[in-house]
Design a protein around this motif. Structure first.
Motif, PDB file in Angstrom:
ATOM      1  N   UNK A 188     -21.367   8.680  50.581  1.00  0.00           N
ATOM      2  CA  UNK A 188     -21.304  10.140  50.693  1.00  0.00           C
ATOM      3  C   UNK A 188     -21.303  10.787  49.316  1.00  0.00           C
ATOM      4  N   UNK A 189     -20.740  10.088  48.325  1.00  0.00           N
ATOM      5  CA  UNK A 189     -20.762  10.559  46.926  1.00  0.00           C
ATOM      6  C   UNK A 189     -20.328  12.016  46.818  1.00  0.00           C
ATOM      7  N   UNK A 190     -19.271  12.370  47.546  1.00  0.00           N
ATOM      8  CA  UNK A 190     -18.749  13.726  47.477  1.00  0.00           C
ATOM      9  C   UNK A 190     -19.427  14.710  48.402  1.00  0.00           C
ATOM     10  N   UNK A 191     -20.466  14.282  49.106  1.00  0.00           N
ATOM     11  CA  UNK A 191     -21.162  15.174  50.026  1.00  0.00           C
ATOM     12  C   UNK A 191     -20.356  15.350  51.314  1.00  0.00           C
ATOM     13  N   UNK A 192     -20.491  16.489  51.920  1.00  0.00           N
ATOM     14  CA  UNK A 192     -19.821  16.757  53.186  1.00  0.00           C
ATOM     15  C   UNK A 192     -20.644  16.181  54.337  1.00  0.00           C
ATOM     16  N   UNK A 193     -20.003  15.331  55.149  1.00  0.00           N
ATOM     17  CA  UNK A 193     -20.668  14.730  56.302  1.00  0.00           C
ATOM     18  C   UNK A 193     -19.874  15.121  57.553  1.00  0.00           C
ATOM     19  N   UNK A 194     -20.330  16.109  58.296  1.00  0.00           N
ATOM     20  CA  UNK A 194     -19.590  16.575  59.474  1.00  0.00           C
ATOM     21  C   UNK A 194     -19.324  15.436  60.448  1.00  0.00           C
ATOM     22  N   UNK A 195     -18.098  15.395  60.950  1.00  0.00           N
ATOM     23  CA  UNK A 195     -17.739  14.407  61.957  1.00  0.00           C
ATOM     24  C   UNK A 195     -17.360  13.045  61.409  1.00  0.00           C
ATOM     25  N   UNK A 196     -17.458  12.859  60.116  1.00  0.00           N
ATOM     26  CA  UNK A 196     -17.104  11.570  59.536  1.00  0.00           C
ATOM     27  C   UNK A 196     -15.583  11.437  59.469  1.00  0.00           C
ATOM     28  N   UNK A 197     -15.064  10.373  60.060  1.00  0.00           N
ATOM     29  CA  UNK A 197     -13.632  10.178  60.109  1.00  0.00           C
ATOM     30  C   UNK A 197     -13.108   9.336  58.963  1.00  0.00           C
ATOM     31  N   UNK A 198     -11.845   8.992  59.069  1.00  0.00           N
ATOM     32  CA  UNK A 198     -11.197   8.119  58.100  1.00  0.00           C
ATOM     33  C   UNK A 198     -10.635   6.906  58.823  1.00  0.00           C
ATOM     34  N   UNK A 199     -10.370   5.854  58.082  1.00  0.00           N
ATOM     35  CA  UNK A 199      -9.845   4.630  58.691  1.00  0.00           C
ATOM     36  C   UNK A 199      -9.091   3.821  57.649  1.00  0.00           C
ATOM     37  N   UNK A 200      -8.225   2.947  58.147  1.00  0.00           N
ATOM     38  CA  UNK A 200      -7.516   2.007  57.299  1.00  0.00           C
ATOM     39  C   UNK A 200      -8.290   0.698  57.263  1.00  0.00           C
ATOM     40  N   UNK A 201      -8.653   0.265  56.074  1.00  0.00           N
ATOM     41  CA  UNK A 201      -9.396  -0.978  55.901  1.00  0.00           C
ATOM     42  C   UNK A 201      -8.441  -2.125  55.592  1.00  0.00           C
ATOM     43  N   UNK A 202      -8.984  -3.315  55.583  1.00  0.00           N
ATOM     44  CA  UNK A 202      -8.159  -4.499  55.354  1.00  0.00           C
ATOM     45  C   UNK A 202      -7.592  -4.511  53.933  1.00  0.00           C
ATOM     46  N   UNK A 203      -6.336  -4.966  53.817  1.00  0.00           N
ATOM     47  CA  UNK A 203      -5.683  -5.085  52.518  1.00  0.00           C
ATOM     48  C   UNK A 203      -5.996  -6.403  51.830  1.00  0.00           C
ATOM     49  N   UNK A 204      -6.404  -7.392  52.617  1.00  0.00           N
ATOM     50  CA  UNK A 204      -6.755  -8.694  52.052  1.00  0.00           C
ATOM     51  C   UNK A 204      -8.184  -9.033  52.468  1.00  0.00           C
ATOM     52  N   UNK A 205      -9.175  -8.330  51.911  1.00  0.00           N
ATOM     53  CA  UNK A 205     -10.561  -8.567  52.327  1.00  0.00           C
ATOM     54  C   UNK A 205     -10.987  -9.991  52.032  1.00  0.00           C
ATOM     55  N   UNK A 206     -11.810 -10.534  52.929  1.00  0.00           N
ATOM     56  CA  UNK A 206     -12.345 -11.884  52.749  1.00  0.00           C
ATOM     57  C   UNK A 206     -13.716 -11.753  52.093  1.00  0.00           C
ATOM     58  N   UNK A 207     -13.798 -12.236  50.876  1.00  0.00           N
ATOM     59  CA  UNK A 207     -15.037 -12.090  50.115  1.00  0.00           C
ATOM     60  C   UNK A 207     -15.543 -13.462  49.683  1.00  0.00           C
ATOM     61  N   UNK A 208     -16.818 -13.503  49.390  1.00  0.00           N
ATOM     62  CA  UNK A 208     -17.458 -14.720  48.894  1.00  0.00           C
ATOM     63  C   UNK A 208     -18.429 -14.341  47.792  1.00  0.00           C
ATOM     64  N   UNK A 209     -18.589 -15.234  46.845  1.00  0.00           N
ATOM     65  CA  UNK A 209     -19.504 -15.027  45.727  1.00  0.00           C
ATOM     66  C   UNK A 209     -20.694 -15.958  45.867  1.00  0.00           C
ATOM     67  N   UNK A 210     -21.885 -15.421  45.686  1.00  0.00           N
ATOM     68  CA  UNK A 210     -23.073 -16.247  45.667  1.00  0.00           C
ATOM     69  C   UNK A 210     -23.645 -16.186  44.254  1.00  0.00           C
ATOM     70  N   UNK A 211     -23.941 -17.364  43.700  1.00  0.00           N
ATOM     71  CA  UNK A 211     -24.414 -17.365  42.329  1.00  0.00           C
ATOM     72  C   UNK A 211     -25.303 -18.539  41.995  1.00  0.00           C
ATOM     73  N   UNK A 212     -25.738 -18.560  40.762  1.00  0.00           N
ATOM     74  CA  UNK A 212     -26.674 -19.561  40.273  1.00  0.00           C
ATOM     75  C   UNK A 212     -26.222 -20.056  38.900  1.00  0.00           C
ATOM     76  N   UNK A 213     -26.843 -21.141  38.450  1.00  0.00           N
ATOM     77  CA  UNK A 213     -26.523 -21.695  37.136  1.00  0.00           C
ATOM     78  C   UNK A 213     -27.151 -20.879  36.020  1.00  0.00           C
TER      79      UNK A 213
END
Length: 310
Positions: free
Chosen positions: A204-229
């Motif tokens: 949204x980058x500060x733009x107004x989006x009518x009807x867009x709500x809010x929510x609580x996201x996870x505090x311990x997100x499960x992430x993975x890294x993909x990489x190369x040599x």
């Protein structure tokens, strides 16, 4: 990045060959000055082409970056005899085909349910099959990544050029969102983050989006890294195919997925994303994985804009 779809396909009937080319008009000079992310996206499209060929019962022989004098030619894939030794049908890829249409980016909250180790192992194996590595970082490393994302978000907010480039790919309003063939429509922004640590970019980058709500996201997100040599164009093409293979496998395994690249868009931040204990020298993309909404379908360009047949 940003659903820019920076690829073009050219099919030559005489030798049953596809060319995969980059579309530099869809590059992002501010966020992706080396076109690393552009290569990742085009490589993901190439991987889907390989999956489609296998699903159709066709063999395929693929060559990356075949012409040093033509850097926009990223790959050539030739359809082959299904029984051709070394280039026959990749039956393991055919199994991934249903996930191509089901896989979406989810910017919604995920549950706290932990991903089972066998699924993590299968995702790591999927990356390895394409020549890349996937690792699930420890808690301290995850916090480091989240701190880097927060740092990158602050830098982006203070960078007028970065903000303008992002706005080019944002589609706000019913008419724009429903008729666009590319970019990120407002219905795919997901809710604003009320609380939580999940690394989700706010388009949204500060733009107004009518009807867009809010929510609580996870505090311990499960992430993975993909990489190369290493970290050249060929490595990016390898990583992009591995990225898509992981995403499709995760979709079949019932996971919701999203990608984050904010911290990787700043060279002074990217090098600290890797783990010094890992053989992965260069992080190419960060996955957020979990259980939750799979996310909405986002627009695609018409076939006649991305495919030429000769």
């Amino acid at each position: 990045m940003h659903n820019a779809q920076p690829w073009k396909f050219r099919f030559h009937r005489d030798d049953s060959t596809f060319q995969v080319r980059s579309d530099l008009e869809r590059a992002m000079p501010r966020a992706d000055p080396s076109n690393r992310a552009l290569h990742l996206g085009c490589a993901a499209a190439l991987f889907n082409l390989r999956v489609a060929a296998a699903h159709a019962g066709r063999g395929a022989a693929t060559e990356l970056l075949p012409d040093a004098a033509d850097p926009q030619l990223l790959a050539v894939m030739r359809l082959t005899d299904p029984t051709s030794p070394g280039h026959g049908v990749e039956n393991d890829l055919a199994l991934l085909h249903p996930a191509i249409h089901r896989r979406h980016t989810s910017r919604d909250p995920f549950s706290d349910e932990e991903i089972p180790q066998p699924i993590k192992d299968a995702l790591s194996a999927a990356a390895l099959l394409e020549g890349a590595r996937l690792m699930f970082p420890d808690a301290w490393h995850v916090q480091t990544l989240l701190d880097l994302v927060n740092d990158a978000e602050g830098r982006d907010a203070a960078d007028a050029a970065a903000s303008e480039e992002l706005k080019r790919w944002v589609r706000v309003g019913a008419e724009s969102a429903e008729t666009a063939g590319d970019g990120v429509p407002d219905y795919a922004f997901g809710p604003r983050k009320r609380r939580g640590k999940a690394p989700v970019r706010d388009f949204a980058a500060g733009l107004s989006v009518p009807g867009r709500g809010t929510a609580t996201f996870e505090n311990a997100p499960q992430v993975a890294l993909l990489g190369t040599t290493d970290d050249g164009p060929r490595d990016w093409m390898v990583a992009g195919q591995a990225m898509e293979r992981v995403l499709l496998q995760a979709t079949l395994d019932g996971l919701a997925t999203s990608l984050t690249s904010q911290a990787l868009e700043w060279p002074e931040l990217r090098w600290t994303a890797r783990s010094p204990e890992s053989a992965m020298s260069f992080v190419q993309i960060v996955f957020r994985l979990g259980y939750g909404s799979s996310g909405p379908r986002t627009p695609r360009r018409p076939v006649n804009e991305v495919l030429d047949i000769e």
